[in-house]
Design a protein around this motif. Structure first.
Motif, PDB file in Angstrom:
ATOM      1  N   ALA A  29      42.373  61.373  40.827  1.00  0.00           N
ATOM      2  CA  ALA A  29      43.163  62.530  40.390  1.00  0.00           C
ATOM      3  C   ALA A  29      43.818  62.133  39.071  1.00  0.00           C
ATOM      4  N   TYR A  30      43.098  62.348  37.988  1.00  0.00           N
ATOM      5  CA  TYR A  30      43.564  61.936  36.669  1.00  0.00           C
ATOM      6  C   TYR A  30      44.648  62.871  36.149  1.00  0.00           C
ATOM      7  N   LYS A  31      45.685  62.271  35.553  1.00  0.00           N
ATOM      8  CA  LYS A  31      46.722  63.044  34.877  1.00  0.00           C
ATOM      9  C   LYS A  31      46.056  63.704  33.688  1.00  0.00           C
ATOM     10  N   VAL A  33      46.491  65.717  30.264  1.00  0.00           N
ATOM     11  CA  VAL A  33      47.326  66.158  29.160  1.00  0.00           C
ATOM     12  C   VAL A  33      46.362  66.559  28.052  1.00  0.00           C
ATOM     13  N   SER A  34      46.525  67.756  27.544  1.00  0.00           N
ATOM     14  CA  SER A  34      45.622  68.261  26.518  1.00  0.00           C
ATOM     15  C   SER A  34      46.453  68.753  25.331  1.00  0.00           C
ATOM     16  N   PRO A  35      46.698  67.867  24.362  1.00  0.00           N
ATOM     17  CA  PRO A  35      47.533  68.250  23.222  1.00  0.00           C
ATOM     18  C   PRO A  35      47.066  69.558  22.577  1.00  0.00           C
ATOM     19  N   GLY A  36      48.027  70.424  22.309  1.00  0.00           N
ATOM     20  CA  GLY A  36      47.725  71.706  21.684  1.00  0.00           C
ATOM     21  C   GLY A  36      47.295  72.781  22.678  1.00  0.00           C
ATOM     22  N   ASN A  37      47.200  72.422  23.959  1.00  0.00           N
ATOM     23  CA  ASN A  37      46.789  73.376  24.990  1.00  0.00           C
ATOM     24  C   ASN A  37      47.830  73.395  26.106  1.00  0.00           C
ATOM     25  N   ASN A  38      48.887  74.132  25.874  1.00  0.00           N
ATOM     26  CA  ASN A  38      49.962  74.208  26.868  1.00  0.00           C
ATOM     27  C   ASN A  38      49.490  74.863  28.153  1.00  0.00           C
ATOM     28  N   GLY A  39      50.075  74.455  29.258  1.00  0.00           N
ATOM     29  CA  GLY A  39      49.823  75.116  30.527  1.00  0.00           C
ATOM     30  C   GLY A  39      48.661  74.570  31.332  1.00  0.00           C
ATOM     31  N   VAL A  40      48.016  73.492  30.854  1.00  0.00           N
ATOM     32  CA  VAL A  40      46.910  72.954  31.650  1.00  0.00           C
ATOM     33  C   VAL A  40      47.457  72.371  32.939  1.00  0.00           C
ATOM     34  N   PRO A  41      46.664  72.402  34.026  1.00  0.00           N
ATOM     35  CA  PRO A  41      47.123  71.834  35.296  1.00  0.00           C
ATOM     36  C   PRO A  41      47.456  70.347  35.157  1.00  0.00           C
ATOM     37  N   ASP A  42      48.305  69.859  36.062  1.00  0.00           N
ATOM     38  CA  ASP A  42      48.778  68.479  36.004  1.00  0.00           C
ATOM     39  C   ASP A  42      47.687  67.445  36.248  1.00  0.00           C
ATOM     40  N   ARG A  43      46.786  67.734  37.191  1.00  0.00           N
ATOM     41  CA  ARG A  43      45.792  66.737  37.599  1.00  0.00           C
ATOM     42  C   ARG A  43      44.383  67.329  37.604  1.00  0.00           C
ATOM     43  N   MET A  44      43.431  66.505  37.172  1.00  0.00           N
ATOM     44  CA  MET A  44      42.014  66.825  37.243  1.00  0.00           C
ATOM     45  C   MET A  44      41.459  65.943  38.362  1.00  0.00           C
ATOM     46  N   VAL A  45      41.107  66.556  39.472  1.00  0.00           N
ATOM     47  CA  VAL A  45      40.623  65.832  40.640  1.00  0.00           C
ATOM     48  C   VAL A  45      39.107  65.722  40.542  1.00  0.00           C
ATOM     49  N   CYS A  46      38.623  64.494  40.346  1.00  0.00           N
ATOM     50  CA  CYS A  46      37.190  64.219  40.198  1.00  0.00           C
ATOM     51  C   CYS A  46      36.696  63.575  41.480  1.00  0.00           C
ATOM     52  N   LEU A  47      35.691  64.192  42.081  1.00  0.00           N
ATOM     53  CA  LEU A  47      35.206  63.771  43.394  1.00  0.00           C
ATOM     54  C   LEU A  47      33.753  63.325  43.335  1.00  0.00           C
ATOM     55  N   PRO A  48      33.366  62.475  44.277  1.00  0.00           N
ATOM     56  CA  PRO A  48      31.959  62.076  44.343  1.00  0.00           C
ATOM     57  C   PRO A  48      31.061  63.311  44.396  1.00  0.00           C
ATOM     58  N   GLY A  49      29.898  63.193  43.774  1.00  0.00           N
ATOM     59  CA  GLY A  49      28.977  64.314  43.736  1.00  0.00           C
ATOM     60  C   GLY A  49      29.183  65.206  42.529  1.00  0.00           C
ATOM     61  N   GLY A  50      30.090  64.813  41.624  1.00  0.00           N
ATOM     62  CA  GLY A  50      30.290  65.573  40.398  1.00  0.00           C
ATOM     63  C   GLY A  50      31.188  66.785  40.525  1.00  0.00           C
ATOM     64  N   ARG A  51      31.979  66.871  41.584  1.00  0.00           N
ATOM     65  CA  ARG A  51      32.888  68.019  41.747  1.00  0.00           C
ATOM     66  C   ARG A  51      34.200  67.763  41.020  1.00  0.00           C
ATOM     67  N   VAL A  52      34.745  68.825  40.416  1.00  0.00           N
ATOM     68  CA  VAL A  52      36.034  68.761  39.729  1.00  0.00           C
ATOM     69  C   VAL A  52      36.887  69.932  40.202  1.00  0.00           C
ATOM     70  N   VAL A  53      38.118  69.635  40.573  1.00  0.00           N
ATOM     71  CA  VAL A  53      39.087  70.643  40.975  1.00  0.00           C
ATOM     72  C   VAL A  53      40.373  70.338  40.210  1.00  0.00           C
ATOM     73  N   PHE A  54      41.016  71.360  39.685  1.00  0.00           N
ATOM     74  CA  PHE A  54      42.277  71.166  38.980  1.00  0.00           C
ATOM     75  C   PHE A  54      43.437  71.436  39.931  1.00  0.00           C
ATOM     76  N   ALA A  55      44.496  70.627  39.801  1.00  0.00           N
ATOM     77  CA  ALA A  55      45.663  70.772  40.676  1.00  0.00           C
ATOM     78  C   ALA A  55      46.935  70.868  39.835  1.00  0.00           C
TER      79      ALA A  55
END
Length: 103
Positions: A29-31, A33-55
């Protein structure tokens, strides 16, 4: 004398998510931060099998700000899943749901 219960903070919930994703789902669950892009979710959850969910993590009972809601809508419109989690119990339910969906 009654013992006062400690209220969960956003930081506590975020750390709990990070640890549970690693321990239970063997993901990260990577923190995010996307400079210049306010409001992005706090965590990018990367799972086996190539799935990504934002939290998006919030203190109990708190809601996303309008800019965050707009960014969530944008990500969902591109086909990504975005979850708002405001308690350790919500994290547990999220983890169990993802665990059940593992390939």
């Amino acid at each position: 004398m009654k013992k006062e219960l400690k209220r969960e903070s956003e930081a506590d919930i975020e750390a709990y998510l990070r640890d549970r994703v690693r321990e239970v789902l063997h993901g990260r669950a990577y923190k995010w931060v996307s400079p210049g892009n306010n409001g992005v979710p706090d965590r990018m959850v990367c799972l086996p099998g190539g799935r990504v969910v934002f939290a998006e993590l919030k203190a109990p009972g708190k809601q996303p700000r309008p800019g965050q809601t707009a960014r969530h809508r944008e990500l969902r419109g591109m086909g990504f899943r975005v979850e708002v989690l405001d308690s350790k119990a919500a994290v547990d339910a999220f983890i169990e749901e993802l665990r059940g969906a593992q390939p």
